[in-house]
Design an enzyme around this catalytic site. Structure first.
Site: not given
Length: 442
Positions: A59, A266, A151, A67, A350-351, A386
């Site tokens: 992805h 995920k 995901e 970014d 995961e957070n 992360r």
């Protein structure tokens, strides 16, 4: 990087999880792979006694070229998407999303003679062959990207919006308006003898709304979601997503069989309309989960057929912190964990937000306990998202190392089982992984 890995090893983490970007590795041309940076990372991990969880990222990363972590799909893929816009996910306003190739063309030879599934499988084979000496010992798990953000979901809401607090309460848009998805929908409608149901997606779904009661499709009373047409559409829409996930699991299972690695996928934690009847933001993402139907159990059952681990987020989120009374990250997570336990799936938590305050850390521990005492043979691990500069700042590092010790202590996860005669205690230890974007730009 060497100093960071040494510190993580000293703190007791199990390893690092890292995205291996399609747009980096196969950037130059179809079938031309450059794994250099990732090989260096695997060698460094081995040097420090850390394992690697490889996340195959098919992805886009980032929201725009401005970014700092901007990574697109391979340029030759984008060229094909420019030539044929219907390779992109499309909503009813004809807005195109290039985060991930539309699953409607999974098996069509639209990428210079290869189908997307063939391109994904070729990428996996190249990874397997290149990292052969590391598989099973250093690289112990491969998480297969299955959609936007890695995901298994549709891009009903752009990924960058999902990561912005306060802006993720939109209902989302159904992504079924490219010609490939429309052809599938039309064919399905003909099979059930209702040809009119195949003419586009449902009406009365204003994705920019935040209140489902203001739409004719999602409202609780007499909403179209709970009519024969609504059930037909949602079964087809979610079924297409399930088929996409099954194809990827099947390919990964065949390619990595005998390597000693676990495969994983995920599922997104779409929680902001969990306390409504129709769960609209979950429906538009492809999860047919409503007050009347469990949308996550079929996904868990599909993963179980390939002995795949389930990864999900929301472990750090509390209902009490939500401004929207309809939102329930805790309820969403509980339902996902129940589905994983019912199917005996290994679970990777995961957070959702990068923070190390006491409230967040304590919530992760509480959420992790929900999986303790699961079936024998299943495992739980946690990905901290992360690794960045702030993680190693003095106060954050102290909190993080304490968190790792707590998650690795069996006493934290003692699960008590009541019996007629006495009691029994089972421990379910967790291991912590740290998600790194170390080799984003090789």
């Amino acid at each position: 990087m060497a100093a960071s890995l040494a510190a993580l090893a000293g703190a007791g983490v199990a390893g690092v999880a890292v995205e291996l970007w399609w747009g980096v590795v196969e950037r130059q041309a179809p079938g031309v792979y450059d794994w250099t940076g990732y090989l260096e990372l695997a060698a460094m991990a081995r040097c420090y006694g850390l394992r690697v969880r490889a996340i195959l990222a098919f992805h886009q990363c980032g929201a725009s070229p401005q970014d700092p972590s901007w990574i697109t799909l391979p340029p030759w893929v984008l060229e094909e998407m420019d030539k044929m816009p219907d390779l992109s996910y499309t909503d009813r306003y004809q807005r195109r999303n290039k985060e991930y190739i539309s699953l409607g063309c999974d098996i069509l030879p639209i990428l210079k003679g290869r189908s997307p599934m063939q391109a994904y499988s070729d990428f996996m084979r190249s990874f397997r062959d290149t990292f052969k000496e590391y598989l099973g010992a250093i690289v112990t798990e491969v998480q297969v990207g299955m959609g936007p953000g890695g995901e298994l979901r549709y891009p009903s809401c752009p990924t960058d919006k999902l990561n912005q607090p306060g802006s993720s309460s939109e209902l989302g848009e159904f992504q079924c308006y490219d010609k490939f998805m429309q052809a599938s929908l039309s064919a399905r409608a003909q099979i059930v003898g209702m040809q009119d149901w195949g003419n586009g997606g449902p009406a009365g779904t204003d994705g920019s709304q935040q209140n489902p009661e203001e739409t004719s499709f999602f409202r609780a009373n007499d909403g179209c979601w709970n009519t024969p047409y609504g059930r037909f559409f949602l079964e087809w829409y979610s079924g297409m997503l399930l088929l996409h996930g099954e194809r990827l699991c099947m390919v990964a299972d065949a390619i990595f069989s005998g390597t000693g690695m676990t495969i994983a996928g995920k599922v997104s934690g779409i929680h902001w309309h969990y306390y409504t009847c129709s769960h609209p933001s979950e429906l538009t993402a492809g999860y047919y989960n409503t007050l009347l139907r469990d949308g996550y159990l079929p996904i868990a059952q599909m993963f179980a057929r390939y002995k795949a681990a389930l990864c999900c987020s929301c472990f750090d989120l509390r209902d009490a912190e939500r401004n929207n009374s309809e939102s329930s990250p805790e309820g969403t997570l509980r339902q996902l964990i129940v589905a994983a336990k019912m199917c005996n799936l290994p679970l990777n938590g995961e957070n959702s937000m990068t923070r190390l305050d006491d409230t967040s850390v304590n919530q992760v521990i509480r959420s992790s306990r929900l999986y303790s005492g699961g079936a024998s043979g299943t495992s739980f691990s946690f990905n901290y998202v992360r690794m960045n500069k702030s993680l190693f700042e003095f106060q954050n590092w102290n909190r993080f190392t304490k968190f790792v010790r707590q998650m690795s202590d069996a006493r934290t996860f003692l699960a008590r089982l009541e019996f007629r005669r006495g009691q029994q205690y089972l421990s379910s230890m967790s291991v912590v992984w740290v998600v790194s974007r170390a080799c984003a730009c090789t």
